[in-house]
Design a protein around this motif. Sequence first.
Motif, PDB file in Angstrom:
ATOM      1  N   ALA A   1       0.799  -1.105  -0.058  1.00 14.54           N
ATOM      2  CA  ALA A   1       0.169  -0.044   0.067  1.00 14.54           C
ATOM      3  C   ALA A   1       0.864   1.357   0.046  1.00 14.54           C
ATOM      4  O   ALA A   1       0.748   2.338  -0.654  1.00 14.54           O
ATOM      5  CB  ALA A   1      -0.964  -0.042   1.086  1.00 14.54           C
ATOM      6  N   GLY A   2       1.969   1.249   0.788  1.00 17.64           N
ATOM      7  CA  GLY A   2       2.684   2.309   0.934  1.00 17.64           C
ATOM      8  C   GLY A   2       3.525   2.589  -0.501  1.00 17.64           C
ATOM      9  O   GLY A   2       3.708   3.750  -1.003  1.00 17.64           O
ATOM     10  N   ALA A   3       3.844   1.468  -0.999  1.00 19.62           N
ATOM     11  CA  ALA A   3       4.705   1.736  -2.326  1.00 19.62           C
ATOM     12  C   ALA A   3       3.768   1.957  -3.464  1.00 19.62           C
ATOM     13  O   ALA A   3       4.249   2.857  -4.432  1.00 19.62           O
ATOM     14  CB  ALA A   3       5.275   0.262  -2.713  1.00 19.62           C
ATOM     15  N   ILE A   4       2.340   1.751  -3.450  1.00 15.21           N
ATOM     16  CA  ILE A   4       1.436   2.115  -4.610  1.00 15.21           C
ATOM     17  C   ILE A   4       1.209   3.549  -4.239  1.00 15.21           C
ATOM     18  O   ILE A   4       1.124   4.269  -5.352  1.00 15.21           O
ATOM     19  CB  ILE A   4       0.189   1.235  -4.455  1.00 15.21           C
ATOM     20  CG1 ILE A   4       0.616  -0.339  -4.886  1.00 15.21           C
ATOM     21  CG2 ILE A   4      -0.797   1.734  -5.173  1.00 15.21           C
ATOM     22  CD1 ILE A   4      -0.653  -1.372  -4.575  1.00 15.21           C
ATOM     23  N   ALA A   5       1.037   3.866  -2.908  1.00  7.66           N
ATOM     24  CA  ALA A   5       0.652   5.401  -2.625  1.00  7.66           C
ATOM     25  C   ALA A   5       1.941   6.300  -3.308  1.00  7.66           C
ATOM     26  O   ALA A   5       1.744   7.163  -3.972  1.00  7.66           O
ATOM     27  CB  ALA A   5       0.446   5.828  -1.262  1.00  7.66           C
ATOM     28  N   THR A   6       3.315   5.729  -3.117  1.00  4.08           N
ATOM     29  CA  THR A   6       4.293   6.501  -3.535  1.00  4.08           C
ATOM     30  C   THR A   6       4.495   6.660  -5.052  1.00  4.08           C
ATOM     31  O   THR A   6       4.866   7.650  -5.517  1.00  4.08           O
ATOM     32  CB  THR A   6       5.698   5.759  -3.003  1.00  4.08           C
ATOM     33  OG1 THR A   6       5.612   5.846  -1.615  1.00  4.08           O
ATOM     34  CG2 THR A   6       6.891   6.452  -3.389  1.00  4.08           C
ATOM     35  N   GLN A   7       4.159   5.505  -5.628  1.00  2.00           N
ATOM     36  CA  GLN A   7       4.092   5.418  -7.051  1.00  2.00           C
ATOM     37  C   GLN A   7       2.975   6.569  -7.652  1.00  2.00           C
ATOM     38  O   GLN A   7       3.313   7.326  -8.583  1.00  2.00           O
ATOM     39  CB  GLN A   7       3.748   4.052  -7.820  1.00  2.00           C
ATOM     40  CG  GLN A   7       3.891   4.016  -9.156  1.00  2.00           C
ATOM     41  CD  GLN A   7       5.258   3.509  -9.818  1.00  2.00           C
ATOM     42  OE1 GLN A   7       5.957   3.550  -9.015  1.00  2.00           O
ATOM     43  NE2 GLN A   7       5.187   3.418 -11.282  1.00  2.00           N
ATOM     44  N   LEU A   8       2.021   6.298  -7.149  1.00  2.00           N
ATOM     45  CA  LEU A   8       0.733   7.304  -7.548  1.00  2.00           C
ATOM     46  C   LEU A   8       1.248   8.711  -7.216  1.00  2.00           C
ATOM     47  O   LEU A   8       0.818   9.730  -8.334  1.00  2.00           O
ATOM     48  CB  LEU A   8      -0.464   7.087  -6.930  1.00  2.00           C
ATOM     49  CG  LEU A   8      -1.082   5.790  -7.356  1.00  2.00           C
ATOM     50  CD1 LEU A   8      -2.261   5.215  -6.367  1.00  2.00           C
ATOM     51  CD2 LEU A   8      -1.702   5.934  -8.779  1.00  2.00           C
ATOM     52  N   HIS A   9       1.744   9.180  -5.949  1.00  2.00           N
ATOM     53  CA  HIS A   9       2.242  10.593  -5.798  1.00  2.00           C
ATOM     54  C   HIS A   9       3.480  10.821  -6.687  1.00  2.00           C
ATOM     55  O   HIS A   9       3.342  11.965  -7.376  1.00  2.00           O
ATOM     56  CB  HIS A   9       2.784  10.476  -4.551  1.00  2.00           C
ATOM     57  CG  HIS A   9       2.950  11.734  -3.642  1.00  2.00           C
ATOM     58  ND1 HIS A   9       4.102  12.300  -3.820  1.00  2.00           N
ATOM     59  CD2 HIS A   9       2.307  12.576  -3.452  1.00  2.00           C
ATOM     60  CE1 HIS A   9       4.377  13.760  -3.536  1.00  2.00           C
ATOM     61  NE2 HIS A   9       3.183  14.037  -3.008  1.00  2.00           N
ATOM     62  N   ASP A  10       4.415  10.096  -6.629  1.00  2.00           N
ATOM     63  CA  ASP A  10       5.657  10.566  -7.553  1.00  2.00           C
ATOM     64  C   ASP A  10       5.774  10.243  -8.950  1.00  2.00           C
ATOM     65  O   ASP A  10       6.340  11.402  -9.390  1.00  2.00           O
ATOM     66  CB  ASP A  10       6.954   9.800  -6.736  1.00  2.00           C
ATOM     67  CG  ASP A  10       7.127  10.254  -5.255  1.00  2.00           C
ATOM     68  OD1 ASP A  10       6.554  11.085  -4.796  1.00  2.00           O
ATOM     69  OD2 ASP A  10       7.915   9.398  -4.672  1.00  2.00           O
TER      70      ASP A  10
END
Length: 232
Positions: free
Chosen positions: A149-158
Amino acid sequence: TLNWCAPQFVAEPCIEIEAGRHPVVEARLAETSSGAFIANSTRLNANTRMQVITGPNMGGKSTYMRQVALIVLLASIGSHVPAASCRLGPIDAIHTRIGAADDLANAQSTFMLEMLEAAQILHAATPHSLVLMDEIGRGTSTFDGLALAGAIATQLHDRNRSFTLFATHYFELTEFPVKHERAMNVHVSAVESGDDIVFLHAIEAGPASRSYGVQVARLAGMPTALVRQARA
């Protein structure tokens, strides 16, 4: 007669909705005289592209996310929208990962489908897309799910830089906006009244303080002894 408004389209990136409503839920409440629908506002722009949404089950997270998507869709097809006002920048797609399903005939588990859908979104979403992620990572172990979940959020954000509504029960993710400048915490409000929980269905700034899972289980009719053990 429905108190809908004409949306305004602008060149700069934004999804700004004042007092938005879910048209189907609002109509149901009116039919059953269950009370007025609680309207909520949404403000996403070039500087704030992601909301990390926390709060209890049944509190209204999914309704809020869906109403934003419905308002964007209605505006995009030329309709008035259920809101006091609405400003939209260019939107090229709405991508959603909501709900649980499986495909046993093709040997694909609920979690595999969840990951497949998330992967498709990460490959397709652009800075002009609206992305809805509802409880991603719940179908595997706690640490794996939180890490994903954290990695997916980071990908969407960055990388994708999409407008994103990211609902989660992982309270660790409320730390995400500390290191990601275009993300912010919001939560659906609830209050305790004795042993009961009252869902206020209002979106407020900041992270939720707790998820009220035991109270929701009690409302669902779990045996009293089980609820007492869970509380302990």
